[in-house]
Write an enzyme that holds these catalytic residues in place. Structure first.
Site: not given
Length: 545
Positions: A85, A162-163, A229, A231, A258, A287
């Protein structure tokens, strides 16, 4: 321009002609579906043109901030990835990646037999992050570089932005995402489109999860993939399994676009992310390769873009359980496009062990051969009839760390080629590590002598507490928090991940009884700089003073 309405006799003639053509078709049933232009979504799965199921296994690469690091794509491939990516910029927040640059990125992905997921990063945190732009603006960027992407539908997936929302006004994500998808389709994009979740990509409010079906239905090509994503929001296996499982149950395509092993907003459960993705057959993209800053340097997979300096995170993602090396399968397009290569490389030579200590060893072996070229080697630990992946390398040597003292291990090697063929296994070598434990003739003094943002200077004093001289030595230790030696005097340093090995210089090799020698070094560091707690000299543990 539309022609004028024909006269009635003309209409009748056209109608009769159409019936003559259509009636046989009705008798035969519906016409066959047109061949797909590249990647497509079917029944919740991402498929290649060939109909092969494709599961992404790869990483993110910050190209827009490091355009001179394009060689990283070959390094990422060599570690076993099938997808990368790539971070791009529309020019709103960072230097714009123009059409020529995008075309070069695609060409490099193809040269390295990688699937390219291209994303615009300028949308990150829209509504909350100063300077962030809309998904509509990102769609305009894609249209401006469309000539670099047309015809690349087999190799490229377009990740619109992105995001695209932070934690402010994120409910607008649904309508804005639908509009951006339709804008690209109207412009003629036939690619699979990927869309990121709001809430900085983590969708803690479940906006994407609860509206994914309507977003997918808004794509006239029914060719949209969703990206979450993971996290700090995803810090338990239950949360990870529930979120991904809901998409699978709904037959909506989802990838983990991610994730990391740690983050400032919490500690994600990377083991559960990898295991769940493997169990459900879902893609993931860690990531990130290298170049992180701003306090998240710990997310680098390699240090300073050096593929031979895997960090602990890089080791985990590439070589750990459910990781890239063990689970990635190259896209079928790379086999079918040039004639399928089904011939494996020859077996590598039986490895030989050297530099064996209580916790590490080095293996070397004779290279394998292959008509199209060997792309890498997999070192495996042989346990009876089973195998455990140990490390992956592009060269004919491997440094093994983390071994237990006084333990016998059996290792062997496989070779891989660019088509994903794996060689027969090499002969096996048994490695027996040295004994551990403290000794009475070694003590280490460690101190930080200077410190600055992102780096520090240190000193290590090696003391001989025995009654006879030490003639030649190797000192090993493990940094506890991603520190990395950048320069050292008094010896020669090598570092793999957090593990450091220093071989004495000629002028420090002899340490007389009751004497000492000093080493100095500089190193990079993260936000904290804790001291190592254990040192080993010539394979035996030293006391730390």
């Amino acid at each position: 321009m539309r022609s004028r309405t024909p006269t009635v006799p003309r209409v009748a003639a056209i109608g009769a002609a159409l019936l003559a053509v259509l009636l046989p078709l009705f008798a035969l049933g519906p016409p066959a579906q047109a061949a797909p232009t590249g990647f497509r979504v079917e029944n919740g799965r991402l498929l290649e043109r060939s109909g092969d199921d494709f599961v992404m296994r790869g990483v993110n690469h910050a190209h827009t901030w490091y355009p001179d690091r394009i060689s990283s794509l070959s390094h990422i491939k060599a570690k076993g990835a099938n997808t990368v990516r790539v971070v791009l910029s529309s020019g709103d927040r960072w230097t714009r990646n123009d059409t020529a640059d995008v075309a070069n990125v695609v060409a490099q992905c193809k040269r390295n037999r990688l699937i390219c997921v291209l994303e615009v990063h300028d949308t990150t945190g829209y509504g909350e992050q100063s300077g962030a732009v809309t998904l509509s603006r990102a769609a305009d960027y894609w249209i401006s570089v469309q000539s670099a992407l047309t015809g690349q539908e087999d190799y490229v997936i377009v990740n619109i932005g992105n995001e695209p929302y932070g934690n402010t006004n994120y409910a607008a994500w649904t309508a804005d995402t639908k509009a951006a998808i339709q804008k690209l389709r109207t412009a003629g994009f036939d690619h699979t489109i990927m869309v990121d979740a709001p809430n900085w990509g983590q969708d803690w409010a479940f906006t994407m999860r609860d509206n994914a079906a309507s977003v997918f239905a808004a794509d006239p090509d029914a060719n949209t993939v969703f990206s979450i994503h993971m996290y700090g929001v995803f810090d338990t296996a239950a949360e990870i399994s529930d979120y991904l499982g809901r998409f699978v149950t709904a037959k909506l395509p989802i990838v983990v676009g991610e994730f990391g092993h740690d983050h400032s907003d919490g500690n994600p459960d990377e083991d559960a992310i990898l295991a769940t993705a493997q169990r459900l057959g879902l893609g993931y993209l860690g990531w990130s390769w290298s170049g992180n800053s701003g306090g998240v340097e710990y997310l680098d997979m390699v240090t300073n873009f050096d593929p031979n300096q895997l960090t602990s995170w890089g080791q985990r993602l590439f070589n750990g359980a459910n990781g890239i090396a063990a689970t990635a399968r190259e896209a079928a397009i790379y086999s079918s496009s040039g004639g399928e290569d089904t011939t494996p490389p020859t077996a590598p030579g039986t490895p030989a062990a050297s530099a064996v200590t209580s916790s590490s060893a080095t293996l070397t072996w004779a290279a394998a051969t292959d008509a199209t070229g060997v792309t890498g080697y997999d070192v495996v630990r042989v346990n009876g009839t089973s195998e455990t992946a140990a490390t992956t390398t592009t060269g004919t040597s491997a440094a093994l760390t983390g071994l237990a003292p006084s333990t016998s291990y059996v290792f062997a090697v496989y070779a891989r080629d660019g088509a994903g063929n794996r060689s027969p296994r090499s002969g096996a070598v048994t490695v027996t590590t040295a004994s551990g434990g403290s000794t009475a003739n070694c003590a280490i003094g460690y101190r930080v002598t200077n410190e600055w943002s992102g780096g520090f200077q240190g000193e290590i004093v090696v003391r001989n507490t025995g009654t006879s001289a030490i003639n030649g030595w190797t000192l090993r230790w493990t940094f506890p928090d991603s520190q990395r030696v950048t320069n050292l005097w008094g010896g020669t340093a090598t570092q793999s991940g957090a593990d450091v090995s220093v071989t004495a210089a000629s002028y420090t090799a002899n340490v007389p009884a009751a004497g000492s020698v000093a080493l100095g070094f500089t190193a990079s560091r993260g936000s904290t700089n804790p001291s190592p707690t254990a040192f080993a000299l010539n394979g035996s543990a030293c006391t730390v003073s």
